[in-house]
Design a protein around this motif. Structure first.
Motif, PDB file in Angstrom:
ATOM      1  N   PHE A   5       0.835  -1.196   0.000  1.00  0.00           N
ATOM      2  CA  PHE A   5       0.000   0.000   0.000  1.00  0.00           C
ATOM      3  C   PHE A   5       0.868   1.244   0.000  1.00  0.00           C
ATOM      4  CE2 PHE A   5      -2.531  -3.293   1.967  1.00  0.00           C
ATOM      5  CZ  PHE A   5      -3.751  -3.141   1.327  1.00  0.00           C
ATOM      6  N   ASP A   6       0.606   2.136  -0.929  1.00  0.00           N
ATOM      7  CA  ASP A   6       1.184   3.472  -0.892  1.00  0.00           C
ATOM      8  C   ASP A   6       0.490   4.210   0.248  1.00  0.00           C
ATOM      9  OD1 ASP A   6       2.672   5.799  -1.907  1.00  0.00           O
ATOM     10  OD2 ASP A   6       0.686   6.524  -2.481  1.00  0.00           O
ATOM     11  N   ILE A   7       1.182   5.149   0.848  1.00  0.00           N
ATOM     12  CA  ILE A   7       0.602   5.867   1.985  1.00  0.00           C
ATOM     13  C   ILE A   7      -0.152   7.118   1.533  1.00  0.00           C
ATOM     14  CG2 ILE A   7       1.133   7.100   4.132  1.00  0.00           C
ATOM     15  CD1 ILE A   7       1.445   4.101   4.422  1.00  0.00           C
ATOM     16  N   ASP A   8       0.571   8.135   1.139  1.00  0.00           N
ATOM     17  CA  ASP A   8      -0.025   9.449   0.870  1.00  0.00           C
ATOM     18  C   ASP A   8      -0.933   9.434  -0.356  1.00  0.00           C
ATOM     19  OD1 ASP A   8       1.157  11.115   3.002  1.00  0.00           O
ATOM     20  OD2 ASP A   8       3.029  10.502   2.061  1.00  0.00           O
ATOM     21  N   ALA A  41       7.041   7.826  -0.650  1.00  0.00           N
ATOM     22  CA  ALA A  41       8.159   8.683  -1.040  1.00  0.00           C
ATOM     23  C   ALA A  41       8.843   9.239   0.212  1.00  0.00           C
ATOM     24  CB  ALA A  41       7.659   9.834  -1.915  1.00  0.00           C
ATOM     25  N   ARG A  42       8.152   9.203   1.328  1.00  0.00           N
ATOM     26  CA  ARG A  42       8.713   9.705   2.585  1.00  0.00           C
ATOM     27  C   ARG A  42       9.872   8.819   3.038  1.00  0.00           C
ATOM     28  NH1 ARG A  42       4.053  11.287   6.754  1.00  0.00           N
ATOM     29  NH2 ARG A  42       2.361  11.801   5.330  1.00  0.00           N
ATOM     30  N   GLY A  62      10.627   3.183   1.930  1.00  0.00           N
ATOM     31  CA  GLY A  62      10.566   4.637   1.972  1.00  0.00           C
ATOM     32  C   GLY A  62      11.490   5.271   0.954  1.00  0.00           C
ATOM     33  N   GLY A  63      11.375   6.578   0.828  1.00  0.00           N
ATOM     34  CA  GLY A  63      12.255   7.317  -0.078  1.00  0.00           C
ATOM     35  C   GLY A  63      12.169   6.814  -1.508  1.00  0.00           C
TER      36      GLY A  63
END
Length: 101
Positions: A5-8, A41-42, A62-63
């Protein structure tokens, strides 16, 4: 089965929290024996506060793939020096605008 799952913008809509109904569904996926993986992306340090404690030990990416964590160990992926040199040469040869920190 793995569920990523992607977050944002996918399960987090305010940049800070995940709705309790979504958390419940994620917990049900885990309880059914599936693996839940979170991607963002965080950097991982900024991803953790969004997740409830019960999901912080799951696999995290992340990133945009530069960092991975399995709850115990964090890995950082980077370009090998020889590839980085080639990429920089391509950017310079083609006068490509890049953004860096």
């Amino acid at each position: 089965m793995n569920f990523v799952f992607d977050i944002d913008g996918t399960i987090c809509f305010d940049g800070k929290t995940i709705d309790s109904s979504i958390i419940q569904a994620l917990e049900e996926i885990k309880a059914a024996g599936h693996q839940v993986i979170f991607a963002s992306a965080r950097p991982i340090r900024d991803l953790l506060p969004v997740l409830p404690k019960s999901l912080q030990q799951e696999k995290l990416v992340g990133g945009n793939g530069a960092y991975t964590s399995n709850g115990k160990k964090m890995d950082v992926i980077h370009f090998q020096d020889s590839l980085l040199t080639k990429l920089i040469m391509l950017v310079e040869d083609h006068q490509i605008t890049i953004f860096s920190r």
